[in-house]
Motif scaffolding. Structure first.
Motif, mmCIF file in Angstrom:
data_model
loop_
_atom_site.group_PDB
_atom_site.id
_atom_site.type_symbol
_atom_site.label_atom_id
_atom_site.label_comp_id
_atom_site.label_asym_id
_atom_site.label_seq_id
_atom_site.Cartn_x
_atom_site.Cartn_y
_atom_site.Cartn_z
ATOM 1 N N MET A 89 0.822 -1.212 0.000
ATOM 2 C CA MET A 89 0.000 0.000 0.000
ATOM 3 C C MET A 89 0.853 1.258 0.000
ATOM 4 S SD MET A 89 -3.234 -0.882 2.364
ATOM 5 C CE MET A 89 -3.685 -2.565 2.626
ATOM 6 N N VAL A 90 2.065 1.146 0.526
ATOM 7 C CA VAL A 90 3.026 2.241 0.484
ATOM 8 C C VAL A 90 4.364 1.679 0.036
ATOM 9 C CG1 VAL A 90 1.877 3.546 2.331
ATOM 10 C CG2 VAL A 90 3.822 2.075 2.886
ATOM 11 N N SER A 91 5.197 2.573 -0.476
ATOM 12 C CA SER A 91 6.576 2.192 -0.782
ATOM 13 C C SER A 91 7.475 3.140 -0.008
ATOM 14 C CB SER A 91 6.854 2.268 -2.286
ATOM 15 O OG SER A 91 6.711 3.591 -2.747
ATOM 16 N N GLY A 92 8.579 2.603 0.466
ATOM 17 C CA GLY A 92 9.513 3.415 1.239
ATOM 18 C C GLY A 92 10.833 3.533 0.522
ATOM 19 N N ASP A 93 11.259 4.755 0.296
ATOM 20 C CA ASP A 93 12.549 5.021 -0.339
ATOM 21 C C ASP A 93 13.463 5.673 0.688
ATOM 22 O OD1 ASP A 93 11.708 4.150 -2.907
ATOM 23 O OD2 ASP A 93 10.710 6.084 -3.221
ATOM 24 N N ALA A 94 14.661 5.093 0.842
ATOM 25 C CA ALA A 94 15.617 5.623 1.809
ATOM 26 C C ALA A 94 16.264 6.888 1.259
ATOM 27 C CB ALA A 94 16.674 4.579 2.127
ATOM 28 N N GLU A 95 16.189 7.952 2.048
ATOM 29 C CA GLU A 95 16.839 9.227 1.712
ATOM 30 C C GLU A 95 17.702 9.631 2.891
ATOM 31 O OE1 GLU A 95 13.817 12.137 1.157
ATOM 32 O OE2 GLU A 95 12.978 11.198 -0.624
ATOM 33 N N GLY A 96 18.991 9.612 2.716
ATOM 34 C CA GLY A 96 19.881 10.038 3.799
ATOM 35 C C GLY A 96 19.667 9.275 5.090
ATOM 36 N N GLY A 97 19.405 7.993 4.998
ATOM 37 C CA GLY A 97 19.211 7.163 6.184
ATOM 38 C C GLY A 97 17.781 7.134 6.695
ATOM 39 N N LYS A 98 16.902 7.965 6.144
ATOM 40 C CA LYS A 98 15.490 7.967 6.544
ATOM 41 C C LYS A 98 14.652 7.443 5.396
ATOM 42 C CE LYS A 98 15.519 12.101 9.453
ATOM 43 N NZ LYS A 98 14.889 13.411 9.601
ATOM 44 N N LYS A 99 13.586 6.733 5.742
ATOM 45 C CA LYS A 99 12.674 6.239 4.719
ATOM 46 C C LYS A 99 11.555 7.235 4.506
ATOM 47 C CE LYS A 99 12.325 1.315 4.069
ATOM 48 N NZ LYS A 99 11.669 0.076 4.432
ATOM 49 N N CYS A 100 11.340 7.595 3.258
ATOM 50 C CA CYS A 100 10.213 8.457 2.910
ATOM 51 C C CYS A 100 9.156 7.560 2.272
ATOM 52 C CB CYS A 100 10.661 9.547 1.933
ATOM 53 S SG CYS A 100 9.340 10.708 1.536
ATOM 54 N N TYR A 101 7.964 7.589 2.846
ATOM 55 C CA TYR A 101 6.881 6.709 2.399
ATOM 56 C C TYR A 101 5.960 7.435 1.422
ATOM 57 C CZ TYR A 101 8.426 3.735 6.179
ATOM 58 O OH TYR A 101 9.182 2.932 7.001
ATOM 59 N N SER A 102 5.582 6.719 0.351
ATOM 60 C CA SER A 102 4.640 7.229 -0.652
ATOM 61 C C SER A 102 3.539 6.204 -0.839
ATOM 62 C CB SER A 102 5.338 7.434 -1.997
ATOM 63 O OG SER A 102 6.420 8.312 -1.877
ATOM 64 N N ALA A 103 2.339 6.678 -1.134
ATOM 65 C CA ALA A 103 1.218 5.770 -1.379
ATOM 66 C C ALA A 103 1.369 5.149 -2.767
ATOM 67 C CB ALA A 103 -0.102 6.510 -1.266
ATOM 68 N N THR A 104 1.037 3.876 -2.883
ATOM 69 C CA THR A 104 1.045 3.179 -4.168
ATOM 70 C C THR A 104 -0.366 3.206 -4.747
ATOM 71 O OG1 THR A 104 0.508 1.064 -3.155
ATOM 72 C CG2 THR A 104 2.870 1.624 -3.350
ATOM 73 N N ASP A 105 -0.508 2.708 -5.960
ATOM 74 C CA ASP A 105 -1.841 2.609 -6.564
ATOM 75 C C ASP A 105 -2.739 1.702 -5.725
ATOM 76 O OD1 ASP A 105 -1.143 4.307 -8.613
ATOM 77 O OD2 ASP A 105 -0.618 2.689 -10.014
ATOM 78 N N VAL A 106 -2.159 0.623 -5.182
ATOM 79 C CA VAL A 106 -2.929 -0.287 -4.316
ATOM 80 C C VAL A 106 -3.427 0.471 -3.086
ATOM 81 C CG1 VAL A 106 -2.770 -2.354 -2.854
ATOM 82 C CG2 VAL A 106 -1.699 -2.357 -5.118
ATOM 83 N N GLY A 107 -2.561 1.285 -2.497
ATOM 84 C CA GLY A 107 -2.939 2.072 -1.325
ATOM 85 C C GLY A 107 -4.025 3.087 -1.625
ATOM 86 N N ARG A 108 -3.921 3.730 -2.777
ATOM 87 C CA ARG A 108 -4.933 4.724 -3.163
ATOM 88 C C ARG A 108 -6.294 4.064 -3.410
ATOM 89 N NH1 ARG A 108 -2.288 9.417 -3.647
ATOM 90 N NH2 ARG A 108 -0.106 9.337 -4.204
ATOM 91 N N ARG A 109 -6.276 2.879 -4.039
ATOM 92 C CA ARG A 109 -7.548 2.152 -4.229
ATOM 93 C C ARG A 109 -8.141 1.745 -2.880
ATOM 94 N NH1 ARG A 109 -4.831 0.017 -8.663
ATOM 95 N NH2 ARG A 109 -4.256 -1.889 -7.555
ATOM 96 N N CYS A 110 -7.286 1.330 -1.974
ATOM 97 C CA CYS A 110 -7.756 0.967 -0.621
ATOM 98 C C CYS A 110 -8.422 2.177 0.038
ATOM 99 C CB CYS A 110 -6.595 0.466 0.217
ATOM 100 S SG CYS A 110 -7.052 0.088 1.919
ATOM 101 N N LEU A 111 -7.812 3.347 -0.101
ATOM 102 C CA LEU A 111 -8.393 4.562 0.489
ATOM 103 C C LEU A 111 -9.747 4.886 -0.128
ATOM 104 C CD1 LEU A 111 -5.355 6.968 0.895
ATOM 105 C CD2 LEU A 111 -6.748 5.971 2.717
ATOM 106 N N GLN A 112 -9.871 4.692 -1.438
ATOM 107 C CA GLN A 112 -11.162 4.932 -2.089
ATOM 108 C C GLN A 112 -12.215 3.973 -1.546
ATOM 109 O OE1 GLN A 112 -10.193 4.519 -6.247
ATOM 110 N NE2 GLN A 112 -9.649 6.677 -6.475
ATOM 111 N N ASP A 113 -11.829 2.705 -1.389
ATOM 112 C CA ASP A 113 -12.763 1.696 -0.876
ATOM 113 C C ASP A 113 -13.125 1.946 0.589
ATOM 114 O OD1 ASP A 113 -12.607 0.481 -3.353
ATOM 115 O OD2 ASP A 113 -11.224 -1.108 -2.687
#
Length: 193
Positions: A89-113
């Protein structure tokens, strides 16, 4: 005016008939629950969908939603983020040792539902915020409010029209005196001397 109390309460060792409990604690010593099952996961997903962010930022956003009366612990937030990531539902990308989380298409559909459920979470946050604010009262005030509730419960079979007006006026006068503060003289009842 003393509040009547039963002998069974006297026997329990409560001299004034009132129960003592730390503020913010329910029977059994547990704090009130802020989120029901699945609500934190849904809220985190919604916040991430609004704007990609780090776990710490999510903690601060939730704290702001509660006006500082509640701060979720990292021990609750990070495992929930891991669950969201494992569920795709989210993907995490490491930036400078911290993970930045973004919603995926699966996560956005879950939010709509789950739009209706998310509205329910936001309503529950408002209710929880009021409850948590009550916990910030000094112990003496919290006990006094509890004493008032118990006094009204014990008074239940004595509600004549005159008594209803008397109690209403007492409570409204007390509320006004609290709002007005210590600089204003208390409202006195008129006497028929």
């Amino acid at each position: 005016m003393p509040v009547p109390y039963s002998s069974s309460i006297r026997e329990q060792g409560h001299h004034d008939g009132f129960e003592r409990r730390p503020p913010g604690r329910e029977r059994g010593g547990r704090s009130p629950r802020v989120f029901a099952a699945g609500e934190l996961k849904l809220l985190l997903l919604a916040l991430i969908a609004e704007k990609p962010c780090h776990g710490y930022e999510l903690i601060r956003q939730i704290e702001a939603m509660f006006d500082g009366a509640y701060t979720p612990s990292p021990g609750v937030i990070y495992p929930t983020l891991t669950h969201l990531e494992m569920s795709k539902m989210v993907s995490g990308d490491a930036e400078g040792g911290k993970k930045c989380y973004s919603a995926t298409d699966v996560g956005r559909r879950c939010l709509q539902d789950q739009a209706e459920a998310l509205d329910g979470v936001r309503i529950r946050i408002e209710a929880s915020k009021r409850i948590l604010r009550e916990q910030d009262r000094p112990v003496e005030i919290h006990e006094a409010v509890g004493n008032l509730r118990r006094a009204l419960q014990r008074h239940q079979d004595r509600w004549s029209p005159e008594e209803i007006l008397r109690i209403r006026d007492l409570l409204n006068g007390t509320a006004k005196a609290i709002i007005d503060g210590p600089d204003r003289p208390p409202v006195s009842e008129s006497s028929d001397d």
